[in-house]
Design an enzyme around this catalytic site. Structure first.
Site, PDB file in Angstrom:
ATOM      1  N   HIS A 153      12.020  27.101  25.929  1.00  0.00           N
ATOM      2  CA  HIS A 153      12.789  28.325  26.180  1.00  0.00           C
ATOM      3  C   HIS A 153      12.523  28.781  27.620  1.00  0.00           C
ATOM      4  O   HIS A 153      11.394  28.646  28.107  1.00  0.00           O
ATOM      5  CB  HIS A 153      12.327  29.422  25.211  1.00  0.00           C
ATOM      6  CG  HIS A 153      13.377  30.421  24.848  1.00  0.00           C
ATOM      7  ND1 HIS A 153      14.070  31.149  25.796  1.00  0.00           N
ATOM      8  CD2 HIS A 153      13.845  30.841  23.649  1.00  0.00           C
ATOM      9  CE1 HIS A 153      14.906  31.965  25.176  1.00  0.00           C
ATOM     10  NE2 HIS A 153      14.803  31.799  23.886  1.00  0.00           N
ATOM     11  N   GLY A 173      10.139  25.506  22.542  1.00  0.00           N
ATOM     12  CA  GLY A 173      11.446  25.445  21.876  1.00  0.00           C
ATOM     13  C   GLY A 173      12.136  24.111  22.122  1.00  0.00           C
ATOM     14  O   GLY A 173      12.961  23.667  21.334  1.00  0.00           O
ATOM     15  N   TYR A 180       6.856  32.848  16.132  1.00  0.00           N
ATOM     16  CA  TYR A 180       7.979  31.925  15.841  1.00  0.00           C
ATOM     17  C   TYR A 180       8.752  32.453  14.635  1.00  0.00           C
ATOM     18  O   TYR A 180       8.217  33.164  13.785  1.00  0.00           O
ATOM     19  CB  TYR A 180       7.459  30.501  15.605  1.00  0.00           C
ATOM     20  CG  TYR A 180       8.342  29.473  16.278  1.00  0.00           C
ATOM     21  CD1 TYR A 180       8.621  29.575  17.650  1.00  0.00           C
ATOM     22  CD2 TYR A 180       8.924  28.431  15.574  1.00  0.00           C
ATOM     23  CE1 TYR A 180       9.444  28.657  18.268  1.00  0.00           C
ATOM     24  CE2 TYR A 180       9.757  27.507  16.191  1.00  0.00           C
ATOM     25  CZ  TYR A 180      10.004  27.629  17.554  1.00  0.00           C
ATOM     26  OH  TYR A 180      10.833  26.722  18.169  1.00  0.00           O
TER      27      TYR A 180
HETATM   28  O1  YXS Z   1       7.799  28.278  40.348  1.00  0.00           O
HETATM   29  P1  YXS Z   1       9.212  27.738  40.267  1.00  0.00           P
HETATM   30  O2  YXS Z   1      10.268  28.758  40.510  1.00  0.00           O
HETATM   31  O3  YXS Z   1       9.389  26.450  41.018  1.00  0.00           O
HETATM   32  O4  YXS Z   1       9.446  27.333  38.710  1.00  0.00           O
HETATM   33  C1  YXS Z   1       8.555  26.419  38.094  1.00  0.00           C
HETATM   34  C2  YXS Z   1       8.285  26.934  36.702  1.00  0.00           C
HETATM   35  O5  YXS Z   1       8.116  28.343  36.656  1.00  0.00           O
HETATM   36  C3  YXS Z   1       9.568  26.556  36.004  1.00  0.00           C
HETATM   37  N1  YXS Z   1       9.391  26.463  34.552  1.00  0.00           N
HETATM   38  C4  YXS Z   1       9.905  27.340  33.678  1.00  0.00           C
HETATM   39  N2  YXS Z   1      10.658  28.444  33.865  1.00  0.00           N
HETATM   40  C5  YXS Z   1      11.001  29.135  32.745  1.00  0.00           C
HETATM   41  N3  YXS Z   1      10.650  28.772  31.490  1.00  0.00           N
HETATM   42  C6  YXS Z   1       9.903  27.667  31.279  1.00  0.00           C
HETATM   43  N4  YXS Z   1       9.606  27.309  30.027  1.00  0.00           N
HETATM   44  C7  YXS Z   1       9.490  26.905  32.399  1.00  0.00           C
HETATM   45  N5  YXS Z   1       8.734  25.778  32.571  1.00  0.00           N
HETATM   46  C8  YXS Z   1       8.694  25.534  33.893  1.00  0.00           C
HETATM   47  O6  YXS Z   1       9.920  25.284  36.524  1.00  0.00           O
HETATM   48  C9  YXS Z   1       9.362  25.143  37.843  1.00  0.00           C
HETATM   49  C10 YXS Z   1       8.510  23.899  37.882  1.00  0.00           C
HETATM   50  O7  YXS Z   1       7.445  24.141  36.973  1.00  0.00           O
HETATM   51  P2  YXS Z   1       5.995  23.522  37.238  1.00  0.00           P
HETATM   52  O8  YXS Z   1       5.654  23.662  38.686  1.00  0.00           O
HETATM   53  O9  YXS Z   1       5.086  24.097  36.245  1.00  0.00           O
HETATM   54  O10 YXS Z   1       6.263  21.959  36.915  1.00  0.00           O
HETATM   55  P3  YXS Z   1       5.185  20.859  36.512  1.00  0.00           P
HETATM   56  O11 YXS Z   1       5.897  19.568  36.616  1.00  0.00           O
HETATM   57  O12 YXS Z   1       3.930  21.079  37.286  1.00  0.00           O
HETATM   58  O13 YXS Z   1       4.831  21.172  34.991  1.00  0.00           O
HETATM   59  C11 YXS Z   1       5.830  20.980  34.010  1.00  0.00           C
HETATM   60  C12 YXS Z   1       5.398  21.724  32.714  1.00  0.00           C
HETATM   61  C13 YXS Z   1       6.540  21.649  31.698  1.00  0.00           C
HETATM   62  C14 YXS Z   1       4.114  21.078  32.146  1.00  0.00           C
HETATM   63  C15 YXS Z   1       5.102  23.196  33.100  1.00  0.00           C
HETATM   64  O14 YXS Z   1       6.229  23.711  33.805  1.00  0.00           O
HETATM   65  C16 YXS Z   1       4.898  24.051  31.881  1.00  0.00           C
HETATM   66  O15 YXS Z   1       3.822  23.992  31.239  1.00  0.00           O
HETATM   67  N6  YXS Z   1       5.956  24.833  31.518  1.00  0.00           N
HETATM   68  C17 YXS Z   1       5.877  25.730  30.352  1.00  0.00           C
HETATM   69  C18 YXS Z   1       5.943  24.938  29.046  1.00  0.00           C
HETATM   70  C19 YXS Z   1       5.914  25.931  27.891  1.00  0.00           C
HETATM   71  O16 YXS Z   1       4.890  26.544  27.594  1.00  0.00           O
HETATM   72  N7  YXS Z   1       7.054  26.147  27.280  1.00  0.00           N
HETATM   73  C20 YXS Z   1       7.248  27.111  26.183  1.00  0.00           C
HETATM   74  C21 YXS Z   1       8.273  28.171  26.634  1.00  0.00           C
HETATM   75  S1  YXS Z   1       8.422  29.430  25.425  1.00  0.00           S
HETATM   76  C22 YXS Z   1       9.269  28.674  24.140  1.00  0.00           C
HETATM   77  O17 YXS Z   1       9.765  27.575  24.285  1.00  0.00           O
HETATM   78  C23 YXS Z   1       9.393  29.395  22.858  1.00  0.00           C
HETATM   79  C24 YXS Z   1       9.809  30.805  22.991  1.00  0.00           C
HETATM   80  S2  YXS Z   1       7.869  29.326  21.998  1.00  0.00           S
HETATM   81  O18 YXS Z   1       6.900  29.978  22.885  1.00  0.00           O
HETATM   82  O19 YXS Z   1       8.046  30.060  20.784  1.00  0.00           O
HETATM   83  O20 YXS Z   1       7.586  27.924  21.813  1.00  0.00           O
END
Ligand code: YXS
Length: 259
Positions: free
Chosen positions: A64, A108, A138
């Site tokens: 998400h 998500g 969730y």
């Molecule tokens: O700083 P900039 O502007 O370049 O943006 C960065 C991150 O902020 C952005 N980004 C996201 N923006 C919004 N929502 C996200 N979920 C998200 N994930 C990443 O993308 C740009 C590059 O991210 P960066 O530098 O971290 O990339 P990386 O290659 O070092 O690492 C990739 C990941 C996916 C490992 C890392 O971005 C990460 O851990 N992202 C969050 C993964 C996560 O926790 N997702 C759950 C979101 S909440 C959801 O899905 C549900 C509501 S729930 O929580 O119920 O599961």
């Protein structure tokens, strides 16, 4: 600039999530493009869809778009939330949706992958269900998707630790159908899709809908539903939920207090 690439060939549709800058975070804009394309595929009688990221992607979807999650006081995963809309669009598409998984699948995004009917992943793929990392409660439908795909002890471990599991473990659990190396996975997935589109589409689409209805058939009383919604509300009204969002956006570790 479009956030997806879509193409069709021989009744097989392909949707490539292509927002690398945000690691295919499931923003409303990205989800709108996917659901609009699925509607167009329906009009074109596309019988099978492949949902993927670009070849060689390190992240299939980062889940998400956290920047679009509402602040505390509003259910972040209500019926009309864009992630829920996408999950239903995949589950209700009148033909199999094949997930071609490369890279990390987060939050998500994991549920989107598990909403697909058949999953083929590369060995490096990982799957993480992360509401506990952000303090998100969730929703029932989402937990049902997880429960239908993953044995409860492993589902609990994934939900409570928010840690990724590797493709090999997902294969052992039956969450994914195959693991294929990156240089074979495309040909394999499209061969599978070809086998499906060679069969009777009405039979397949009705069996898919029957399985969706059967797997979501649960008896739950109004009292039980309201009790669960009340419990969830204590979470999305909490300091910790707000702290989870703020910490993510400030790129720091959250300090959860249990309130
Ligand atoms: O700083 P900039 O502007 O370049 O943006 C960065 C991150 O902020 C952005 N980004 C996201 N923006 C919004 N929502 C996200 N979920 C998200 N994930 C990443 O993308 C740009 C590059 O991210 P960066 O530098 O971290 O990339 P990386 O290659 O070092 O690492 C990739 C990941 C996916 C490992 C890392 O971005 C990460 O851990 N992202 C969050 C993964 C996560 O926790 N997702 C759950 C979101 S909440 C959801 O899905 C549900 C509501 S729930 O929580 O119920 O599961």
């Amino acid at each position: 600039m479009s956030l997806i690439i879509s193409e069709t060939e021989n009744a097989i549709g392909t949707i490539i999530m292509n927002h690398a800058a945000k690691r295919n975070a499931l923003s409303e804009a990205l989800i709108d493009e996917i659901t609009t394309t699925l509607e167009a595929f329906k009009e074109q009688n596309i019988r099978t869809v492949v949902l993927r990221a670009p070849s060689g992607a390190k992240v299939w979807s980062a889940g998400h778009d956290v920047s679009e999650l509402p602040n505390r006081g509003r259910d972040p995963l209500g019926w009309s939330d864009s992630l829920r809309v996408l999950i239903r669009a995949i589950q209700e598409y009148p033909g199999p949706v094949l997930g071609l998984i490369q890279g990390g699948v987060w939050g998500g995004g994991c549920e989107v992958a598990m909403a697909c009917d058949i999953l083929v992943a590369t060995p490096e793929a990982t799957f993480a269900i992360t509401p506990a990392k952000l303090g998100v409660p969730y929703n029932l439908g989402g937990l049902l998707t997880v429960m239908n795909m993953i044995p409860l002890p492993v589902a609990k471990e994934m939900l409570f630790t928010a840690q990724p599991i590797p493709a090999a473990q997902a294969l052992n659990l039956g969450v994914i159908n195959y693991i294929k190396p990156v240089d074979e996975i495309e040909a394999f997935v499209y061969q599978l899709a070809g086998q499906i589109v060679a069969n009777a589409p009405l039979s397949i689409s009705v069996m898919k809908e029957e399985l969706r209805l059967l797997s979501s058939a649960r008896s739950i009383t109004p009292e039980l539903f309201e009790r669960i919604q009340g419990l969830r509300r204590t979470v999305y009204d909490s300091h910790d939920y707000q702290e989870g969002l703020t910490a993510f956006l400030e790129k720091r570790k959250p300090q959860f207090k249990g309130e």
